[in-house]
Write a protein that holds these residues in place. Structure first.
Motif, PDB file in Angstrom:
ATOM      1  N   LYS A  56       0.824  -1.214   0.000  1.00  0.00           N
ATOM      2  CA  LYS A  56       0.000   0.000   0.000  1.00  0.00           C
ATOM      3  C   LYS A  56       0.856   1.262   0.000  1.00  0.00           C
ATOM      4  O   LYS A  56       0.388   2.352   0.295  1.00  0.00           O
ATOM      5  CB  LYS A  56      -0.945  -0.010   1.205  1.00  0.00           C
ATOM      6  CG  LYS A  56      -1.984  -1.122   1.154  1.00  0.00           C
ATOM      7  CD  LYS A  56      -2.821  -1.144   2.410  1.00  0.00           C
ATOM      8  CE  LYS A  56      -3.934  -2.184   2.333  1.00  0.00           C
ATOM      9  NZ  LYS A  56      -3.435  -3.564   2.237  1.00  0.00           N
ATOM     10  N   LYS A  57       2.150   1.112  -0.302  1.00  0.00           N
ATOM     11  CA  LYS A  57       3.090   2.237  -0.452  1.00  0.00           C
ATOM     12  C   LYS A  57       3.560   2.811   0.881  1.00  0.00           C
ATOM     13  O   LYS A  57       4.065   3.947   0.925  1.00  0.00           O
ATOM     14  CB  LYS A  57       2.509   3.359  -1.319  1.00  0.00           C
ATOM     15  CG  LYS A  57       1.996   2.896  -2.674  1.00  0.00           C
ATOM     16  CD  LYS A  57       3.067   2.197  -3.499  1.00  0.00           C
ATOM     17  CE  LYS A  57       2.541   1.775  -4.861  1.00  0.00           C
ATOM     18  NZ  LYS A  57       3.540   0.997  -5.636  1.00  0.00           N
ATOM     19  N   VAL A  58       3.405   2.061   1.976  1.00  0.00           N
ATOM     20  CA  VAL A  58       4.056   2.457   3.221  1.00  0.00           C
ATOM     21  C   VAL A  58       5.559   2.245   3.039  1.00  0.00           C
ATOM     22  O   VAL A  58       5.985   1.199   2.561  1.00  0.00           O
ATOM     23  CB  VAL A  58       3.527   1.625   4.409  1.00  0.00           C
ATOM     24  CG1 VAL A  58       4.350   1.876   5.663  1.00  0.00           C
ATOM     25  CG2 VAL A  58       2.056   1.943   4.653  1.00  0.00           C
ATOM     26  N   ASP A  59       6.354   3.242   3.412  1.00  0.00           N
ATOM     27  CA  ASP A  59       7.799   3.145   3.208  1.00  0.00           C
ATOM     28  C   ASP A  59       8.513   2.459   4.362  1.00  0.00           C
ATOM     29  O   ASP A  59       9.417   1.646   4.139  1.00  0.00           O
ATOM     30  CB  ASP A  59       8.377   4.548   2.996  1.00  0.00           C
ATOM     31  CG  ASP A  59       7.889   5.162   1.700  1.00  0.00           C
ATOM     32  OD1 ASP A  59       8.358   4.730   0.635  1.00  0.00           O
ATOM     33  OD2 ASP A  59       7.018   6.051   1.745  1.00  0.00           O
ATOM     34  N   GLU A  78      15.016  -9.883  10.865  1.00  0.00           N
ATOM     35  CA  GLU A  78      16.427 -10.044  10.523  1.00  0.00           C
ATOM     36  C   GLU A  78      16.698  -9.732   9.056  1.00  0.00           C
ATOM     37  O   GLU A  78      17.811  -9.331   8.701  1.00  0.00           O
ATOM     38  CB  GLU A  78      16.891 -11.468  10.839  1.00  0.00           C
ATOM     39  CG  GLU A  78      17.111 -11.739  12.307  1.00  0.00           C
ATOM     40  CD  GLU A  78      18.363 -11.069  12.847  1.00  0.00           C
ATOM     41  OE1 GLU A  78      18.998 -10.276  12.119  1.00  0.00           O
ATOM     42  OE2 GLU A  78      18.709 -11.312  14.005  1.00  0.00           O
ATOM     43  N   ASN A  79      15.682  -9.923   8.216  1.00  0.00           N
ATOM     44  CA  ASN A  79      15.883  -9.779   6.774  1.00  0.00           C
ATOM     45  C   ASN A  79      15.247  -8.521   6.194  1.00  0.00           C
ATOM     46  O   ASN A  79      15.232  -8.344   4.977  1.00  0.00           O
ATOM     47  CB  ASN A  79      15.319 -11.014   6.053  1.00  0.00           C
ATOM     48  CG  ASN A  79      16.059 -12.279   6.423  1.00  0.00           C
ATOM     49  OD1 ASN A  79      17.247 -12.400   6.175  1.00  0.00           O
ATOM     50  ND2 ASN A  79      15.362 -13.211   7.046  1.00  0.00           N
ATOM     51  N   SER A  80      14.728  -7.647   7.052  1.00  0.00           N
ATOM     52  CA  SER A  80      14.031  -6.459   6.565  1.00  0.00           C
ATOM     53  C   SER A  80      14.787  -5.187   6.928  1.00  0.00           C
ATOM     54  O   SER A  80      15.304  -5.052   8.046  1.00  0.00           O
ATOM     55  CB  SER A  80      12.623  -6.385   7.155  1.00  0.00           C
ATOM     56  OG  SER A  80      11.971  -5.197   6.741  1.00  0.00           O
ATOM     57  N   ASP A  81      14.838  -4.259   5.976  1.00  0.00           N
ATOM     58  CA  ASP A  81      15.382  -2.928   6.231  1.00  0.00           C
ATOM     59  C   ASP A  81      14.277  -1.904   6.458  1.00  0.00           C
ATOM     60  O   ASP A  81      14.569  -0.725   6.683  1.00  0.00           O
ATOM     61  CB  ASP A  81      16.229  -2.464   5.036  1.00  0.00           C
ATOM     62  CG  ASP A  81      17.526  -3.230   4.924  1.00  0.00           C
ATOM     63  OD1 ASP A  81      18.118  -3.545   5.969  1.00  0.00           O
ATOM     64  OD2 ASP A  81      17.943  -3.527   3.793  1.00  0.00           O
ATOM     65  N   ARG A  82      13.013  -2.354   6.411  1.00  0.00           N
ATOM     66  CA  ARG A  82      11.905  -1.389   6.479  1.00  0.00           C
ATOM     67  C   ARG A  82      10.907  -1.667   7.588  1.00  0.00           C
ATOM     68  O   ARG A  82      10.018  -0.856   7.832  1.00  0.00           O
ATOM     69  CB  ARG A  82      11.202  -1.317   5.127  1.00  0.00           C
ATOM     70  CG  ARG A  82      12.112  -0.803   4.011  1.00  0.00           C
ATOM     71  CD  ARG A  82      11.331  -0.275   2.834  1.00  0.00           C
ATOM     72  NE  ARG A  82      10.632  -1.335   2.127  1.00  0.00           N
ATOM     73  CZ  ARG A  82       9.504  -1.160   1.447  1.00  0.00           C
ATOM     74  NH1 ARG A  82       8.921   0.025   1.412  1.00  0.00           N
ATOM     75  NH2 ARG A  82       8.955  -2.160   0.812  1.00  0.00           N
ATOM     76  N   LYS A  96      16.602  -4.519  13.033  1.00  0.00           N
ATOM     77  CA  LYS A  96      17.302  -3.228  12.973  1.00  0.00           C
ATOM     78  C   LYS A  96      16.418  -2.150  13.583  1.00  0.00           C
ATOM     79  O   LYS A  96      15.193  -2.222  13.507  1.00  0.00           O
ATOM     80  CB  LYS A  96      17.616  -2.874  11.521  1.00  0.00           C
ATOM     81  CG  LYS A  96      18.442  -3.923  10.787  1.00  0.00           C
ATOM     82  CD  LYS A  96      18.529  -3.614   9.310  1.00  0.00           C
ATOM     83  CE  LYS A  96      19.303  -4.701   8.563  1.00  0.00           C
ATOM     84  NZ  LYS A  96      18.594  -6.003   8.586  1.00  0.00           N
ATOM     85  N   GLY A  97      17.057  -1.129  14.143  1.00  0.00           N
ATOM     86  CA  GLY A  97      16.318  -0.057  14.789  1.00  0.00           C
ATOM     87  C   GLY A  97      16.272   1.223  13.995  1.00  0.00           C
ATOM     88  O   GLY A  97      15.559   2.161  14.372  1.00  0.00           O
TER      89      GLY A  97
END
Length: 263
Positions: A56-59, A78-82, A96-97
């Motif tokens: 839905k285009k959430v960044d 562990e596998n997401s940057d977003r 990640k924080g």
């Protein structure tokens, strides 16, 4: 750059309300941040829901203490940057924080998810950790947005004042109650103590009355259920100068689902 921030999305009523709003006006925004830690039946988030938000285009999805409620999310983190967990949890926890993501204009935007300590679990100091993170992020971006997931208004104000002029925007989440203190601080940082909640306004901070009230009366554990009806979307609509990183406008969003549907 125009930024949309949406407060804690609670269960399917919150997801439905967010979806309707983004269908109506999502294209107006260059960058969208959503707190999703309560999006799976009020407790935690699943990989499926996270992917639905991104479709839905959430960044970026931020979170808080409930990010750990669904064990299946550990591997996804562990596998997401977003999808972010609070950055000030101890070393070794999954995920990640903070992250840097390009806006729809191609501008680097840094986003930090961080958690308070007053009336919250005693994790690492948000002031010290955020200082180190901001110093690192300044190497690659001028725009830095911080979701401070905290209980105490005083702690939120203190963090906002401490980082005034060093970040673009600091907003509070966690209480599910929108505050009316949106402002631009003296050195150009946008601030609000709490952006509020997106979900049913027919209960108690998104949960059904009958499952919450007995806990206050009897002090016994209760199984909370999601409230339904009177859905409402809370958030902020923000303008940030791409050259300086300063916030130039911050407006609260407080709309019922029925208002959204006729937009």
């Amino acid at each position: 750059m125009r930024v949309l921030v949406i407060g804690d999305v609670v269960g399917s009523p919150g997801r439905k309300t967010l979806e309707e709003y983004l269908k109506k006006v999502g294209e107006r925004y260059d960058f969208i941040v959503v707190n999703g830690e309560n999006s799976a039946a009020g407790f935690g988030i699943t990989a499926k829901i996270a992917e639905e938000f991104f479709e839905k285009k959430v960044d970026v999805i931020t979170s808080g203490n409930h990010i750990w409620d669904k064990k299946e999310i550990y591997t996804y983190l562990e596998n997401s940057d977003r999808l972010l967990r609070p950055v000030n949890y101890p070393e070794g926890v999954p995920g990640k924080g903070y992250t840097v993501v390009k806006s729809r204009k191609g501008v680097n935007v840094g986003v930090v998810s961080i958690q308070g300590r007053v009336f919250m679990p005693p994790i690492d100091c948000p002031f010290q950790v955020l200082g180190k993170v901001v110093e690192e992020m300044k190497k690659t971006c001028k725009i830095i947005i911080v979701d401070f997931h905290a209980e105490a208004t005083s702690e939120k104000i203190a963090l906002g004042k401490h980082f005034d002029g060093k970040i673009s925007l600091l907003y509070g989440t966690h209480t599910h109650v929108q505050t009316a203190d949106e402002k631009i601080l003296l050195e150009g940082t946008g601030y609000i103590s709490d952006v509020g909640m997106t979900g049913s306004d027919n209960g108690i901070i998104g949960m059904d009355n009958e499952s919450v009230i007995p806990k206050f009366i009897n002090c016994l554990p209760q199984r909370f259920e999601i409230a339904k009806g009177l859905e409402r979307l809370n958030g902020i609509d923000v303008e940030i100068d791409e050259e300086t990183g300063e916030c130039t406008r911050i407006d609260r969003i407080n709309l019922s689902l029925s208002q959204i549907e006729i937009m």
